[in-house]
Design an enzyme around this catalytic site. Structure first.
Site, PDB file in Angstrom:
ATOM      1  N   GLU A  95       0.753  -1.100   0.034  1.00  0.00           N
ATOM      2  CA  GLU A  95      -0.010  -0.159   0.059  1.00  0.00           C
ATOM      3  C   GLU A  95       0.864   1.339   0.088  1.00  0.00           C
ATOM      4  O   GLU A  95       1.718   1.272   0.538  1.00  0.00           O
ATOM      5  CB  GLU A  95      -0.915  -0.237   1.356  1.00  0.00           C
ATOM      6  CG  GLU A  95      -1.713   1.017   1.471  1.00  0.00           C
ATOM      7  CD  GLU A  95      -2.814   0.645   2.862  1.00  0.00           C
ATOM      8  OE1 GLU A  95      -2.792  -0.416   3.251  1.00  0.00           O
ATOM      9  OE2 GLU A  95      -3.306   1.720   3.213  1.00  0.00           O
ATOM     10  N   CYS A 115       4.993  -6.392   8.748  1.00  0.00           N
ATOM     11  CA  CYS A 115       5.805  -5.957   9.535  1.00  0.00           C
ATOM     12  C   CYS A 115       6.004  -7.041  10.945  1.00  0.00           C
ATOM     13  O   CYS A 115       5.212  -7.672  11.189  1.00  0.00           O
ATOM     14  CB  CYS A 115       5.349  -4.359   9.990  1.00  0.00           C
ATOM     15  SG  CYS A 115       6.499  -3.546  11.408  1.00  0.00           S
ATOM     16  N   CYS A 119       3.477  -3.264  17.231  1.00  0.00           N
ATOM     17  CA  CYS A 119       2.893  -2.207  17.655  1.00  0.00           C
ATOM     18  C   CYS A 119       1.316  -2.528  17.967  1.00  0.00           C
ATOM     19  O   CYS A 119       0.854  -2.818  16.896  1.00  0.00           O
ATOM     20  CB  CYS A 119       3.180  -1.143  16.917  1.00  0.00           C
ATOM     21  SG  CYS A 119       5.019  -0.364  16.905  1.00  0.00           S
ATOM     22  N   CYS A 122      -1.280  -0.790  15.353  1.00  0.00           N
ATOM     23  CA  CYS A 122      -0.933  -0.662  13.897  1.00  0.00           C
ATOM     24  C   CYS A 122      -1.593  -1.896  13.205  1.00  0.00           C
ATOM     25  O   CYS A 122      -1.226  -3.215  13.517  1.00  0.00           O
ATOM     26  CB  CYS A 122       0.589  -0.513  13.912  1.00  0.00           C
ATOM     27  SG  CYS A 122       1.041  -0.560  11.935  1.00  0.00           S
ATOM     28  N   CYS A 336      -2.822   3.478   7.394  1.00  0.00           N
ATOM     29  CA  CYS A 336      -1.548   2.863   8.060  1.00  0.00           C
ATOM     30  C   CYS A 336      -2.059   1.253   7.774  1.00  0.00           C
ATOM     31  O   CYS A 336      -1.981   0.506   9.008  1.00  0.00           O
ATOM     32  CB  CYS A 336      -1.707   3.278   9.502  1.00  0.00           C
ATOM     33  SG  CYS A 336      -1.498   4.709  10.024  1.00  0.00           S
TER      34      CYS A 336
HETATM   35  N1  SAH Z   1       7.614   1.390  11.373  1.00  0.00           N
HETATM   36  C1  SAH Z   1       7.928   2.855  11.347  1.00  0.00           C
HETATM   37  C2  SAH Z   1       6.694   3.408  10.187  1.00  0.00           C
HETATM   38  C3  SAH Z   1       5.508   2.846  10.633  1.00  0.00           C
HETATM   39  S1  SAH Z   1       3.994   3.750  10.337  1.00  0.00           S
HETATM   40  C4  SAH Z   1       7.880   3.489  12.655  1.00  0.00           C
HETATM   41  O1  SAH Z   1       7.374   2.642  13.661  1.00  0.00           O
HETATM   42  O2  SAH Z   1       7.702   4.726  12.829  1.00  0.00           O
HETATM   43  C5  SAH Z   1       4.307   5.427  10.862  1.00  0.00           C
HETATM   44  C6  SAH Z   1       3.753   5.956  12.056  1.00  0.00           C
HETATM   45  O3  SAH Z   1       2.347   5.761  12.298  1.00  0.00           O
HETATM   46  C7  SAH Z   1       4.461   5.441  13.191  1.00  0.00           C
HETATM   47  O4  SAH Z   1       4.750   6.369  14.313  1.00  0.00           O
HETATM   48  C8  SAH Z   1       3.136   4.414  13.710  1.00  0.00           C
HETATM   49  O5  SAH Z   1       3.662   4.318  15.081  1.00  0.00           O
HETATM   50  C9  SAH Z   1       2.002   5.078  13.449  1.00  0.00           C
HETATM   51  N2  SAH Z   1       0.882   4.303  13.200  1.00  0.00           N
HETATM   52  C10 SAH Z   1       0.662   3.081  12.886  1.00  0.00           C
HETATM   53  N3  SAH Z   1      -0.572   2.650  13.107  1.00  0.00           N
HETATM   54  C11 SAH Z   1      -1.256   3.700  13.354  1.00  0.00           C
HETATM   55  C12 SAH Z   1      -2.560   3.814  13.802  1.00  0.00           C
HETATM   56  N4  SAH Z   1      -3.530   2.965  13.767  1.00  0.00           N
HETATM   57  N5  SAH Z   1      -2.802   5.310  14.327  1.00  0.00           N
HETATM   58  C13 SAH Z   1      -2.132   6.066  14.467  1.00  0.00           C
HETATM   59  N6  SAH Z   1      -0.698   5.988  14.323  1.00  0.00           N
HETATM   60  C14 SAH Z   1      -0.313   4.811  13.872  1.00  0.00           C
END
Ligand code: SAH
Length: 350
Positions: A95, A115, A119, A122, A336
């Site tokens: 995506e 991934c 987290c 996510c 995301c």
């Molecule tokens: N792996 C990298 C890039 C991930 S996505 C990282 O962890 O930074 C980019 C951002 O979006 C990250 O800060 C991640 O924690 C956040 N993110 C992912 N899913 C989310 C969600 N459902 N709501 C808000 N932020 C989210």
């Protein structure tokens, strides 16, 4: 195509020149080929009309030419944001997002299929890691989007699915190719890499001689809360992550970004804002507040408007540069990694 086939879109110009020589061709062909791939954004060898036919067929026999297939595209009627689902050569789906700002076109790319960071909030990590993306597959997300809109992409954020530091070598290769003068020549200052906080990766990146912006996914002002949201916090504590970020700033001169997803009742009260201000107040960075995007697999909820506003105001009063991330493409849903996830589960149900 055999195992020995070379991934030609991931090669730097010097490597490509060696390879072209190996194939028995004149070295100047390498630059032509490179520009077809990285500047004219050719989707196949057939488009490379100033290369001899014989050379082109030799290339298609001995190399893999990465060219993503647009499986689906959604465009927001509100702000022109576009979300793309791309098919990879092996059938995997990734995506990418195009955001249109007054200052230019910004593309958010994925760095991995899935991934493994886990987290909690996510969607990209729910099914774990399938595989790393090659440099060419990261580039081609931008190439296909630029070709489809017929306008220049000026900013790139590595903030889609995947943890870029978990795919380090391909990430650095990607950055060099993307900022190369014979390619799209996107300024490294306009490239942002977002990490959940893998300390050795941050340290290594600060030594590469690059000037990309580093974004740290912070999400909590202390290790206890951070651990409940991000398993990586069990591995690297804030007392290691933050000094690594400071070092990144000192070595590159690039201001840092701290991402903080606000989750109702978890990390959004003023006590936490206060601790956050204490942590990042002298870190040469700005805080990007992201109202959490709820996913159906978890029961995290968005902080209410007042809590977000109060959190922001508190940080501002402490002199911290803070923005609240605007939700782009609200009408096309699924931020995301949620779009890919819903596409895959729909396909399964067919
Ligand atoms: N792996 C990298 C890039 C991930 S996505 C990282 O962890 O930074 C980019 C951002 O979006 C990250 O800060 C991640 O924690 C956040 N993110 C992912 N899913 C989310 C969600 N459902 N709501 C808000 N932020 C989210």
């Amino acid at each position: 195509m055999g195992m020995e086939n070379r991934d030609i879109k991931s090669m730097e110009l010097s490597e490509l020149t060696e390879y072209v020589k190996e194939l028995g061709e004149k070295p100047f062909r390498a630059k032509q080929l490179y520009q077809w791939m990285h500047q004219k954004l050719a989707a196949s060898f057939d488009e490379m009309t100033n290369l001899p036919k014989e050379f082109r067929s030799k290339l298609s026999e001995s190399t893999v030419y990465t060219s993503l297939e647009t499986v689906q595209m959604f465009e927001s009627g509100i702000d022109g944001t576009r979300k793309y689902l791309f098919g990879l050569g092996d059938g995997n789906i990734i995506e990418s997002v195009l955001m249109r700002y007054r200052h230019g076109n910004s593309v958010c790319i994925s760095s991995q299929v899935g991934c493994r960071m886990g987290c909690r909030f996510c969607a990209s990590t729910l099914d774990g890691l399938t595989r790393n993306l090659t440099a060419g597959e990261m580039l081609d997300q931008i190439y296909r989007i630029q070709s489809s809109i017929g306008e220049r992409v000026s900013n790139v954020v590595v903030m889609g699915s995947g943890e870029p530091m978990d795919n380090y070598d391909n990430l650095v290769r990607f950055i060099r190719l993307l900022s190369d003068e014979n390619g799209l020549n996107i300024s490294q200052r306009n490239i942002t890499v977002s990490t959940c906080g893998i300390v050795p990766g941050i340290r290594r990146l600060s030594e590469e001689g690059l000037s990309v912006t580093l974004a740290l996914s912070l999400h909590a002002p202390n290790d206890e809360v951070r651990k409940t949201l991000m398993p990586i916090a069990n591995r690297y504590s804030l007392s290691e992550v933050l000094p690594a970020c400071r070092e990144y700033y000192e070595k590159t001169g690039r201001r840092l970004t701290f991402e903080y997803s606000l989750v109702r009742g978890v990390n959004d009260n003023l006590e936490e804002a206060k601790k956050l201000a204490g942590l990042v107040g002298n870190m040469h960075g700005h805080v990007n507040l992201i109202p959490v995007n709820p996913i159906k697999e978890r029961d995290y909820r968005q902080s209410d408007r007042e809590a977000i506003e109060a959190f922001k105001t508190y940080l501002e009063k402490k002199g911290i540069n803070v923005t609240v991330r605007r939700e782009m493409g609200r009408d096309i849903g699924g931020a995301c990694g949620q779009l890919r996830k819903s596409y895959l589960s729909k396909k399964e149900g067919e």
